[in-house]
Write a protein that holds these residues in place. Structure first.
Motif, PDB file in Angstrom:
ATOM      1  N   ALA A 160       0.816  -1.209   0.000  1.00  0.00           N
ATOM      2  CA  ALA A 160       0.000   0.000   0.000  1.00  0.00           C
ATOM      3  C   ALA A 160       0.850   1.259   0.000  1.00  0.00           C
ATOM      4  N   THR A 161       2.029   1.171   0.616  1.00  0.00           N
ATOM      5  CA  THR A 161       2.954   2.305   0.660  1.00  0.00           C
ATOM      6  C   THR A 161       4.299   1.866   0.101  1.00  0.00           C
ATOM      7  N   PRO A 162       5.079   2.790  -0.438  1.00  0.00           N
ATOM      8  CA  PRO A 162       6.376   2.412  -1.012  1.00  0.00           C
ATOM      9  C   PRO A 162       7.314   1.806   0.028  1.00  0.00           C
ATOM     10  N   ILE A 163       8.075   0.816  -0.421  1.00  0.00           N
ATOM     11  CA  ILE A 163       9.082   0.196   0.428  1.00  0.00           C
ATOM     12  C   ILE A 163      10.359   1.025   0.358  1.00  0.00           C
ATOM     13  N   GLU A 164      10.989   1.226   1.484  1.00  0.00           N
ATOM     14  CA  GLU A 164      12.229   1.996   1.517  1.00  0.00           C
ATOM     15  C   GLU A 164      13.408   1.100   1.129  1.00  0.00           C
ATOM     16  N   PHE A 165      13.918   1.316  -0.062  1.00  0.00           N
ATOM     17  CA  PHE A 165      15.122   0.632  -0.513  1.00  0.00           C
ATOM     18  C   PHE A 165      16.347   1.549  -0.433  1.00  0.00           C
ATOM     19  N   MET A 166      16.115   2.813  -0.757  1.00  0.00           N
ATOM     20  CA  MET A 166      17.225   3.756  -0.719  1.00  0.00           C
ATOM     21  C   MET A 166      17.650   4.017   0.722  1.00  0.00           C
ATOM     22  N   TYR A 167      18.956   4.158   0.914  1.00  0.00           N
ATOM     23  CA  TYR A 167      19.560   4.470   2.216  1.00  0.00           C
ATOM     24  C   TYR A 167      19.290   3.365   3.252  1.00  0.00           C
ATOM     25  N   THR A 168      19.199   2.127   2.769  1.00  0.00           N
ATOM     26  CA  THR A 168      19.019   0.984   3.655  1.00  0.00           C
ATOM     27  C   THR A 168      20.004  -0.118   3.249  1.00  0.00           C
ATOM     28  N   GLU A 169      20.261  -1.021   4.202  1.00  0.00           N
ATOM     29  CA  GLU A 169      21.138  -2.144   3.906  1.00  0.00           C
ATOM     30  C   GLU A 169      20.531  -3.053   2.847  1.00  0.00           C
ATOM     31  N   THR A 170      19.219  -3.157   2.829  1.00  0.00           N
ATOM     32  CA  THR A 170      18.566  -4.011   1.839  1.00  0.00           C
ATOM     33  C   THR A 170      18.882  -3.549   0.426  1.00  0.00           C
ATOM     34  N   GLY A 171      18.774  -2.256   0.179  1.00  0.00           N
ATOM     35  CA  GLY A 171      19.082  -1.734  -1.147  1.00  0.00           C
ATOM     36  C   GLY A 171      20.529  -1.945  -1.529  1.00  0.00           C
ATOM     37  N   VAL A 172      21.446  -1.741  -0.584  1.00  0.00           N
ATOM     38  CA  VAL A 172      22.870  -1.942  -0.863  1.00  0.00           C
ATOM     39  C   VAL A 172      23.152  -3.414  -1.178  1.00  0.00           C
ATOM     40  N   VAL A 173      22.541  -4.329  -0.422  1.00  0.00           N
ATOM     41  CA  VAL A 173      22.760  -5.757  -0.647  1.00  0.00           C
ATOM     42  C   VAL A 173      22.253  -6.168  -2.027  1.00  0.00           C
ATOM     43  N   ILE A 174      21.071  -5.688  -2.415  1.00  0.00           N
ATOM     44  CA  ILE A 174      20.507  -6.050  -3.725  1.00  0.00           C
ATOM     45  C   ILE A 174      21.385  -5.521  -4.853  1.00  0.00           C
ATOM     46  N   ALA A 175      21.807  -4.260  -4.755  1.00  0.00           N
ATOM     47  CA  ALA A 175      22.624  -3.667  -5.814  1.00  0.00           C
ATOM     48  C   ALA A 175      23.985  -4.350  -5.923  1.00  0.00           C
ATOM     49  N   LEU A 176      24.615  -4.673  -4.793  1.00  0.00           N
ATOM     50  CA  LEU A 176      25.910  -5.343  -4.829  1.00  0.00           C
ATOM     51  C   LEU A 176      25.775  -6.779  -5.339  1.00  0.00           C
ATOM     52  N   THR A 177      24.698  -7.452  -4.976  1.00  0.00           N
ATOM     53  CA  THR A 177      24.497  -8.818  -5.467  1.00  0.00           C
ATOM     54  C   THR A 177      24.352  -8.829  -6.978  1.00  0.00           C
ATOM     55  N   HIS A 178      23.686  -7.837  -7.519  1.00  0.00           N
ATOM     56  CA  HIS A 178      23.485  -7.765  -8.969  1.00  0.00           C
ATOM     57  C   HIS A 178      24.800  -7.749  -9.728  1.00  0.00           C
ATOM     58  N   VAL A 179      25.793  -7.045  -9.216  1.00  0.00           N
ATOM     59  CA  VAL A 179      27.056  -6.915  -9.952  1.00  0.00           C
ATOM     60  C   VAL A 179      28.045  -8.016  -9.605  1.00  0.00           C
ATOM     61  N   LEU A 180      27.902  -8.661  -8.447  1.00  0.00           N
ATOM     62  CA  LEU A 180      28.890  -9.645  -8.021  1.00  0.00           C
ATOM     63  C   LEU A 180      28.480 -11.083  -8.316  1.00  0.00           C
ATOM     64  N   VAL A 181      27.228 -11.316  -8.692  1.00  0.00           N
ATOM     65  CA  VAL A 181      26.811 -12.674  -9.064  1.00  0.00           C
ATOM     66  C   VAL A 181      27.649 -13.236 -10.212  1.00  0.00           C
ATOM     67  N   PRO A 182      28.016 -12.448 -11.248  1.00  0.00           N
ATOM     68  CA  PRO A 182      28.833 -13.023 -12.326  1.00  0.00           C
ATOM     69  C   PRO A 182      30.135 -13.645 -11.843  1.00  0.00           C
ATOM     70  N   PHE A 183      30.771 -13.097 -10.819  1.00  0.00           N
ATOM     71  CA  PHE A 183      32.010 -13.686 -10.312  1.00  0.00           C
ATOM     72  C   PHE A 183      31.737 -15.074  -9.718  1.00  0.00           C
ATOM     73  N   MET A 184      30.609 -15.230  -9.062  1.00  0.00           N
ATOM     74  CA  MET A 184      30.246 -16.544  -8.529  1.00  0.00           C
ATOM     75  C   MET A 184      29.938 -17.512  -9.663  1.00  0.00           C
ATOM     76  N   VAL A 185      29.229 -17.048 -10.685  1.00  0.00           N
ATOM     77  CA  VAL A 185      28.887 -17.910 -11.818  1.00  0.00           C
ATOM     78  C   VAL A 185      30.154 -18.412 -12.507  1.00  0.00           C
ATOM     79  N   LEU A 186      31.112 -17.535 -12.725  1.00  0.00           N
ATOM     80  CA  LEU A 186      32.346 -17.939 -13.396  1.00  0.00           C
ATOM     81  C   LEU A 186      33.147 -18.927 -12.554  1.00  0.00           C
ATOM     82  N   SER A 187      33.174 -18.733 -11.243  1.00  0.00           N
ATOM     83  CA  SER A 187      33.915 -19.656 -10.377  1.00  0.00           C
ATOM     84  C   SER A 187      33.275 -21.040 -10.367  1.00  0.00           C
TER      85      SER A 187
END
Length: 303
Positions: A160-187
């Motif tokens: 019903a209301t927007p979820i706070e992603f900005m300025y939270t650990e959740t947003g940082v974790v999601i954004a970092l996972t997006h870019v670092l998953v390829p390193f796991m896939v290659l390994s």
């Protein structure tokens, strides 16, 4: 009547061995790389470590003295404890999510046929082909209260209301996972190259269920790749700067952004250098410990 004729063997004197001469060619060929390594990595690290031992005063600036005041301040202040704890908590969560997403993804990619394998692999590696700033700003647009994610979830009636992603650990974790998953896939992909596909077929032909094959045949081969990828992902996540700075903002400090602020905002270079040195030392300890686990696992699997 035959008689045995013994021919005397000539006496041989003491044998002399020529002293082995050391081949200096590999060392000479390695000198340019060692010089470049020392210039670009070792020298800055040593200078940073020495800088962390200096003192700082707002009126006197950097004082050329050798003290442990900066390290003692970090150890005693709960603020720094919170920042380092947040840094390694985010790195651990990113590593865990990357393993959960990347390992099955690598297994699926390995079983694909051309040309779909190449297309999907290019999509997986896509985040590495985009500038880190552009990629993070894109996530900031998605995470906003009027962004695509919140508007989509509100449109289907899930929230019903927007979820706070900005300025939270959740947003940082999601954004970092997006870019670092390829390193796991290659390994994990590299580990799967050792696995003969006929082994899986043989297990299936002997009556094993698909889940049993994954658990007893595939997983032991994949675990070393997961551990190797975890080392890479954890180190990159713990030392990340751009993504926590943009998504986390000034309210959500990690060790990298804290060191940046000490260097450029408060101009307390010695304290910023101490934070950087402690972050590097903690990463080395964790990576060496995980590397021992990887080596032990490789010996159990491949010996």
């Amino acid at each position: 009547m035959a008689t045995d004729i013994h021919t005397p063997t000539p006496a041989t004197g003491p044998t002399t061995t020529r002293p082995e001469t050391r081949n200096w060619t590999p060392y000479l060929l390695s000198l340019p790389a060692l010089a470049l390594f020392a210039t670009l990595l070792v020298v800055p690290l040593v200078m940073t470590a020495l800088l962390s031992l200096n003192s700082f005063g707002f009126y006197t600036g950097i004082e050329n003295v050798w003290r442990l005041d900066n390290y003692l301040e970090i150890v005693r202040d709960d603020y720094f404890h919170e920042v380092f704890l947040r840094t390694f908590r985010i790195a651990f969560l990113v590593t865990l999510l990357s393993a959960v997403i990347g390992a099955p993804e690598a297994y699926i990619l390995r079983r694909m046929r051309a040309p779909w394998r190449g297309i999907c692999l290019l999509i997986v590696l896509g985040p590495l082909l985009i500038s880190v700033v552009s990629r993070t700003l894109g996530w900031a647009l998605l995470f906003g209260s009027t962004g695509l994610i919140n508007q989509g979830l509100m449109g289907v009636g899930l929230i019903a209301t927007p979820i706070e992603f900005m300025y939270t650990e959740t947003g940082v974790v999601i954004a970092l996972t997006h870019v670092l998953v390829p390193f796991m896939v290659l390994s994990v992909w590299a580990s799967l190259q050792r696995l003969d596909p006929q082994v899986e077929n043989a297990a299936l032909s002997l009556g094993a269920k698909p889940f049993t094959v994954l658990r007893r045949v595939v997983l032991p081969q994949v675990v070393p790749g997961i551990l190797s990828g975890s080392i890479i992902v954890f180190a990159l996540a713990a030392s990340a700067f751009a993504t926590p700075a943009i998504i986390g903002g000034r309210r959500l400090k990690v060790a990298a952004t804290l060191a940046y602020d000490e260097f450029l905002n408060t101009l307390n270079w010695p304290l910023g250098a101490a934070v950087a040195v402690l972050l590097l030392a903690a990463n080395i300890v964790i990576i060496v410990g995980c590397n021992r686990l990887v080596e032990r696992r490789y010996k159990q699997v491949f010996e």
